[in-house]
Design a protein around this motif. Structure first.
Motif, mmCIF file in Angstrom:
data_model
loop_
_atom_site.group_PDB
_atom_site.id
_atom_site.type_symbol
_atom_site.label_atom_id
_atom_site.label_comp_id
_atom_site.label_asym_id
_atom_site.label_seq_id
_atom_site.Cartn_x
_atom_site.Cartn_y
_atom_site.Cartn_z
ATOM 1 N N ASP A 8 0.853 -1.190 0.000
ATOM 2 C CA ASP A 8 0.000 0.000 0.000
ATOM 3 C C ASP A 8 0.889 1.240 0.000
ATOM 4 O O ASP A 8 2.115 1.137 0.045
ATOM 5 C CB ASP A 8 -0.949 -0.007 1.209
ATOM 6 N N ASN A 10 0.975 3.557 2.376
ATOM 7 C CA ASN A 10 0.846 4.116 3.721
ATOM 8 C C ASN A 10 1.952 5.103 4.074
ATOM 9 O O ASN A 10 1.750 5.983 4.899
ATOM 10 C CB ASN A 10 0.819 2.999 4.772
ATOM 11 N N ASP A 13 1.595 10.385 1.004
ATOM 12 C CA ASP A 13 0.350 11.093 0.739
ATOM 13 C C ASP A 13 0.136 11.094 -0.771
ATOM 14 O O ASP A 13 1.095 10.944 -1.541
ATOM 15 C CB ASP A 13 0.429 12.544 1.226
ATOM 16 N N ASN A 22 -4.821 13.521 -0.517
ATOM 17 C CA ASN A 22 -5.381 12.240 -0.059
ATOM 18 C C ASN A 22 -6.844 12.054 -0.450
ATOM 19 O O ASN A 22 -7.646 11.505 0.311
ATOM 20 C CB ASN A 22 -5.177 12.079 1.453
#
Length: 215
Positions: A8, A10, A13, A22
């Motif tokens: 992912d 994570n 941004d 986001n």
């Protein structure tokens, strides 16, 4: 250390010109099997949450198919912008490792950033705009999809993975494409900051994004 864990975004941004921070309702950025897919249908980027200085960055990219919007039919375009200070926008103050068919390895200085090229000439990107320093031994350029430099092409054929490497040491920067030194500059300003990967009108894939602090 892996900037991108393959699962992912994570550690990042996202920012889109249309939707802001986001907010990615049209899935411009997706992750699948260790690869970030950037659709390129909107202008924006994914950007590290942390700032970095004095590092070696390695990443791999390959082009997809589509070109979109104002860049439809033009050379596929993306880039890694680094030493980013200040607000998120398209495009923030930064030095860019250009990723663009026919000229991957160029420097671009954006929105007030500056760098001294190998020839000793200082280049500053105007506020709200950008100025470039061509990569070494660059041939003639045509802004058309699929373009390849007839003199010194550093990219592999379309659809193959390419390795880009950046060494950023106290404002002295080296940019490598598939193991060849493409460009070098000194006295970068800013000299540290966040790092982003662009969506700029072309479909592109990134993987194996790793950063190693320099001793």
């Amino acid at each position: 250390m892996k900037l991108f864990d393959g699962k992912d975004l994570n550690g990042f941004d996202t920012f889109l010109k249309k939707d802001g921070l986001n907010s990615d309702p049209n899935h411009v950025f997706t992750v699948d099997h260790g690869v970030v897919h950037v659709s390129g249908t909107e202008m924006g980027y994914f950007i590290t949450k942390q700032e970095y200085s004095n590092y070696y960055l390695r990443a791999e990219f390959k082009w997809g198919e589509g070109t979109f919007g104002e860049r439809h039919g033009q050379a596929r375009d993306s880039g890694i912008l680094y030493n980013i200070q200040g607000e998120n926008k398209v495009w923030p103050r930064s030095v860019e490792f250009q990723i663009n068919e026919g000229c991957t390895g160029d420097f671009w200085m954006t929105d007030g950033a500056a760098l001294t090229g190998k020839d000793g000439k200082r280049v500053t990107g105007p506020e709200g705009s950008a100025m470039k320093i061509d990569r070494f031994d660059k041939g003639p350029y045509q802004n058309v999809t699929g373009y390849r430099d007839p003199v010194n092409e550093l990219e592999k054929p379309h659809g193959e993975w390419n390795v880009v490497e950046l060494v950023n040491r106290n404002g002295h920067v080296w940019q490598y494409v598939n193991g060849k030194l493409a460009n070098e500059g000194t006295d970068a300003s800013p000299a540290s900051g966040r790092i982003l990967f662009q969506a700029e009108g072309a479909e592109i894939y990134f993987r194996d994004i790793k950063l190693y602090p320099l001793k």
